[in-house]
Enzyme design. Structure first.
Site, PDB file in Angstrom:
ATOM      1  N   TYR A   1       0.623  -1.343  -7.729  1.00  0.00           N
ATOM      2  CA  TYR A   1      -0.125  -0.221  -8.287  1.00  0.00           C
ATOM      3  C   TYR A   1       0.048  -0.086  -9.796  1.00  0.00           C
ATOM      4  O   TYR A   1       1.086  -0.432 -10.338  1.00  0.00           O
ATOM      5  CB  TYR A   1       0.326   1.096  -7.653  1.00  0.00           C
ATOM      6  N   GLU A   2      -0.995   0.481 -10.431  1.00  0.00           N
ATOM      7  CA  GLU A   2      -0.906   0.898 -11.823  1.00  0.00           C
ATOM      8  C   GLU A   2      -1.069   2.407 -11.890  1.00  0.00           C
ATOM      9  O   GLU A   2      -1.868   2.991 -11.141  1.00  0.00           O
ATOM     10  CB  GLU A   2      -2.026   0.260 -12.655  1.00  0.00           C
TER      11      GLU A   2
ATOM     12  N   ASP B   1       8.818   6.158  -7.612  1.00  0.00           N
ATOM     13  CA  ASP B   1       8.524   5.160  -8.645  1.00  0.00           C
ATOM     14  C   ASP B   1       9.250   5.425  -9.955  1.00  0.00           C
ATOM     15  O   ASP B   1       9.372   4.527 -10.787  1.00  0.00           O
ATOM     16  CB  ASP B   1       7.018   5.057  -8.873  1.00  0.00           C
TER      17      ASP B   1
ATOM     18  N   HIS C   1       0.205  10.016  -3.001  1.00  0.00           N
ATOM     19  CA  HIS C   1       0.839   9.898  -4.323  1.00  0.00           C
ATOM     20  C   HIS C   1       1.135  11.326  -4.776  1.00  0.00           C
ATOM     21  O   HIS C   1       0.196  12.091  -5.003  1.00  0.00           O
ATOM     22  CB  HIS C   1      -0.095   9.244  -5.338  1.00  0.00           C
TER      23      HIS C   1
END
Lengths: 674, 674
Positions: B403-404, B319, B455
């Site tokens: 996603y945040e 990301d 993640h």
């Protein structure tokens, strides 16, 4: 006045009534009351009662006719003196005494009354005075005594309660000067009858040993005197002024409602309990009318020190079983501990004569804001939706001699319960000769050693996930094999989970390498969307377990400290994971012993049964000098989170965060306020 | 106007200047600007500069004459089209172009401009339209396209950037209806020139495979239609009203002060940076005038999915490297994200033409109250002293598609720095046939699979503990042996610590069973009280590492994901632990490769050198149904705490908590406010 709820602690009147019944039973005897507390009704009685109660709440009909459990007091007392320690249950209705028994070889906890008596007696003792004389303390020195429970080490006859008195001094006339900055080379062994058994020098050099003072004189080394170990504002007047006021304003008041010991907040409903030993307890916790937990409590904690030199192995405190979280609870108003709108709960305990004593403000109930609960921005529309997380805090703080513990249950809007522990206060110090150092302690000031130690907590979790028959599932995340023709994993990136449902009582280990989680499930209730059993998962606080050798008395006395998680079959009388009597215990009384006693009997089956989880967590506290003279709170957090309990995020309906409600203030660049 | 500080991001004028220099160098070419950002000066240049600056601050004399580093822009651009990707550094003073190079075989990140172009082109494509036709979607369905970077899986030629378009639909005309609730059986492979390479059905049944749509028709199963997957207040109008307003009031304003990118708060001083890739960065962090950290930043993050069926192994997002935390940063005012007095920082980035673009409010700076900082009650006097913990928060929030991520550095009064990550937003879903289930995903709604994924974050910690030569010590707590005659451990309770100073670059493992801690120390500076080297310890967030097999492309591309901690020798150009170019990377570019390349050379020595720590942490996210339709924030926390850095608790001078300042409100029993 409405009759008490079965979970309500004893009222002052009930305490007095129980005391009267005992006194009447022993006319002419000196009865020393150690415990007068609620004997909680059996779960067998409570389940139908609570179900009727819930039904009444949901249907707003009067509760069905379910017999209200009798109010019974659990009483422990000395008859005459502490050599005759007894236990009994008293029916507060009939006065009937049930299950009366002598507690042979057991000892009651150490309370402040006895501690203060020990301090006085110690300082009044001729031998102690002479020993202090020999130290040639500086002008104006005030000697302070720290009475400690005697952690069993096999060096003394244990038929009586023994108190270890460690001596310190303060050099200021100010009563809050930090005497832990001046640990003296002296310690005194006493009985609970205030008889001095011996006066000893502590090991203060690397190779010193614990020796009777008669073996030689040790003058206090004046070069240890320093000026930097104070914390009290009177003694640290020069405080930073840069911290501007910060206030929490709740213009419409709190979001919680209390009615006696019943608390409702958002979709939560629970009852608060309190007793001399565990302090804060929580009962019959429901979310949106659904049962989640029957009882949550801190069961025990153990604080063993790592200094292997006698007498320091005796520094091994069961702060609940041998001191009591309830009797040592702070009055939270004194400390001005919280922000916002705060509801305080009082407790009623008693003195040794059996007179009820009010402990004001031992529990606080308030809300905190915990930042963002959930947020999403749709980049297509640019629309952001954000909600803030409001938490209900139920907090109690205890002082056990030098240390403070802050225990708080946090209830969240997304149906999680977090248990937060903060350790603060002052390190327990021992003397060390200037220039020496040891590998099991930190030098925090001249001649001041802060020994390594552990804080190990035992959280008792009595679940009732949509009912009272639950199971425990251990779930691991593991890679899919590369070479199994039956498994499609051509890129080597697949992973899945293994699920083991625990069949019998056992300790369990955490495993980060497998992202292991522990799910409490109800195999009889399925999630309507994905057909998985409803459940809650325990997110542990990862911790090192007990460092003491399994053959040591420390290990035998603190059975819960060998594993981070335990699952047992529910039993009304199993509340304390190191046993009912930790004071000078020898072991064999805790959770491992229970499990052993039931091994391979049907009573050890924990699948789809009424089960209890016990989570051991804590910290290996090798002090930093930054923990001195007062320790910045060290936080530990355990979480209980719903998994397939709901059909979606239970907090999806939380109001959106708006500036209109938040009234935040924009700060311009360069703004300064001093 | 004062010249920019060497750490200040490029101003709009500087961006335009850099762009002008490049355009001038390529007259007549179409230059597509991908990166125009500050090339931070070498540390060799900055050390004397910062030392002079600190001296000036402390002695309030003008800074010594230290050459101000030149302002240099780091630029990446396409010349003509994305087949010619170039990199250059431009001296903004002279216009000189330095180290210009072609980035053969490398690809730039995926930005919103391209994503939106892909969505349009995808929906405009005749083949795609026909495929959608075949689905026979319900009346009023709006098809949405989610463009994803292509996680290298070896199935396609990688000479061009590829975009995976996953198709969803929403059934409401409302633009914020949750299309993730209706993942379609379709996906489209495209080039960054918007050419459709193929249209495929996704595996939607247990044994389905990834197949060209031409191989068969799959109608949309209307029984998947449900009404419970919305989060937007317009679509969930029935929200709880029980949450009363909660406001933070700071009558005297905030305790922090900002001057451009310089922030001072309590005894802290630091500079805020921001760039397209890392987003928020922190520089030259000092406490009470003493250097602590040179630079703190999130280096990379990796989100691999565990579904082994093609094309899902391509769902493996870097990301930061392939999307960018800076370019995807939220405008925090939109979300109304914080309470109290808030200072926002804007950033300037640019579009593909090189025009500066303002990103408002990408960083917020505010204070929070964190409960009790320290407390002690002296039971002899009954006096309680309690202080509350104030925290300075520097926060940025990014949205990457569904996603945040909420990234926040927390500075505490007791000189700790905590890095908190919260994951929220919406799960990335895939279709699944009604009635089917797979062992690597959770059913969150009818026909909606939320696949397992991880993640994994890489926090880059560039320490400067009282100077720039530091060492890393691994410290374990271990029992003392029972049977070593040289060791005095008669009671078997002694424990001590082992300390290993790391000599060469290496990955390291955490070990809870040893309460392992990682100390960054300065061996050249000793604590005046206990003579220990000054240091800070890293308290890791314990996490499972990458589950993908070491032989997989996932593992090769995400070298940092194999171990929780890495220590390397500082190098100006080593900022990104999966390499500078993660887009469609094949591996061999990350932190393990750096270490290998220097193995057994003097450059690999990390003892008493300028070192960098890299902490890998995160979560194995096997979704709960409670994470749907929007996920309650999951928190992760990493701490940096002083150890023997000070001579005592640096927060001992924090003002005592008083009701006069707190203005808390007492709640009476039974009070209700609704």
């Amino acid at each position: 006045m409405a009759p008490p709820h079965p979970f309500d602690p004893l009222s002052p009147q009930e305490i007095s009534l129980a005391v009267k019944y005992i006194k009447d039973a022993y006319p002419g005897h000196n009865v020393i009351f150690r415990v007068v507390t609620l004997a909680e009704p059996s779960k067998a009685q409570m389940i139908p009662y609570l179900q009727a109660e819930r039904l009444a709440v949901s249907s707003s009909k009067p509760p069905a006719v379910v017999p209200r459990p009798r109010r019974i007091a659990h009483v422990q007392f000395y008859l005459g003196d502490s050599s005759d320690f007894r236990e009994v249950r008293v029916d507060l209705g009939s006065g009937e005494r049930l299950e009366e028994s002598k507690l042979e070889g057991k000892h009651s906890y150490l309370d402040e009354t006895l501690m203060q008596a020990c301090e006085k007696a110690c300082l009044a003792d001729q031998g102690v005075r002479e020993a202090i004389e020999l130290l040639e303390l500086p002008e104006g020195a005030v000697v302070c005594v720290e009475p400690w429970t005697y952690g069993t080490d096999g060096m003394r006859d244990m038929s009586r309660r023994l108190i270890m008195c460690y001596l310190y001094m303060r050099l200021s006339s100010h009563g809050d000067a930090n005497h832990y900055a001046y640990p003296l080379d002296l310690c005194v062994e006493m009985t609970d009858e205030l008889e001095v058994l011996g006066i000893f020098n502590l090991p203060s050099g690397v190779d010193d040993r614990y020796t009777p003072v008669t073996e030689g004189v040790r003058k206090f080394d004046r070069s240890k005197i320093h000026g930097s170990s104070e914390y009290h504002p009177d003694l640290v007047p020069d405080r930073r002024t840069s911290t501007k006021p910060y206030q929490v304003v709740q213009p419409d008041g709190p979001s919680f409602h209390t009615d006696g010991n019943l608390i409702t907040w958002e979709k939560w409903r629970m009852r608060v309990g309190f007793n001399y030993r565990e302090g804060l307890t929580l009962h019959d916790i429901t979310y949106d009318g659904r049962s989640v937990f029957y009882r949550l409590s801190l069961s025990e904690m153990f604080v063993p020190y790592g200094d292997s030199r006698a007498p320091f192995p005796r520094k091994a405190a069961f702060d609940l079983g041998s001191n009591g979280a309830g009797v040592n609870a702070n009055n939270l108003k004194l400390g001005c501990d919280c922000l916002g709108n705060i509801k305080y709960f009082d407790a009623y305990l008693h003195n040794t004569f059996g007179d009820p004593v009010k402990f004001p403000n031992v529990i606080c109930c308030h809300e905190i804001d915990d930042g963002i609960l959930w947020k999403h921005t749709n980049y297509r529309t640019g629309n952001a939706v954000v909600t803030r997380s409001r938490i209900l805090v139920l907090q109690t703080i205890i002082t056990v001699g030098n240390y403070e513990y802050i225990f708080a249950f946090h209830f969240t809007q997304d149906a999680c319960i977090n248990y937060e522990v903060r350790a603060t206060g002052i390190l327990s110090t021992t003397p060390i000769n200037k220039g020496d150092s040891v590998p099991y302690g930190t030098l925090v000031a001249p001649g001041v050693l802060a020994p390594y130690h552990q804080h190990l907590f035992s959280l008792r979790i009595d679940p009732a996930i949509d009912g009272y028959e639950n199971s425990l599932v251990v779930e691991d995340s593991i890679p899919m094999p590369l070479d199994d023709p039956k498994i499609h994993n051509p890129f080597g990136i697949g992973y899945t989970t293994t699920k083991e449902t625990i069949e019998t009582e056992t300790p369990l280990g955490t495993d980060i390498t497998k992202a292991r989680i522990f799910k409490i499930i109800n195999e009889n209730v399925r999630n309507p969307v994905n057909n998985m059993p409803v459940g809650y998962k325990l997110v542990p606080h990862y911790s090192q377990m007990l460092l003491a050798h399994p053959s040591s008395l420390h290990a035998k006395r603190s059975e819960f400290c060998s594993h981070p998680l335990w699952v047992t079959r529910y039993s009304d009388r199993e509340l304390y994971s190191s046993g009912d009597h930790t004071m000078q215990s020898f072991g064999g009384e805790g959770i491992a012993s229970w499990i052993k006693s039931r091994a391979s009997s049907p009573a050890s089956n924990v699948r789809n049964q009424d089960i209890v989880l016990w989570h051991t967590f804590g910290t290996t506290h090798n002090p930093r000098i930054e923990d001195w003279p007062v320790m910045p709170a060290e936080k530990m957090l355990v979480s209980l989170k719903p998994v397939n309990f709901f059909t979606g995020n239970p907090a999806v309906d939380v109001p959106v965060s708006t500036q209109e409600k938040n009234k935040s203030v924009l700060v311009d660049d360069g703004e300064r306020n001093n």
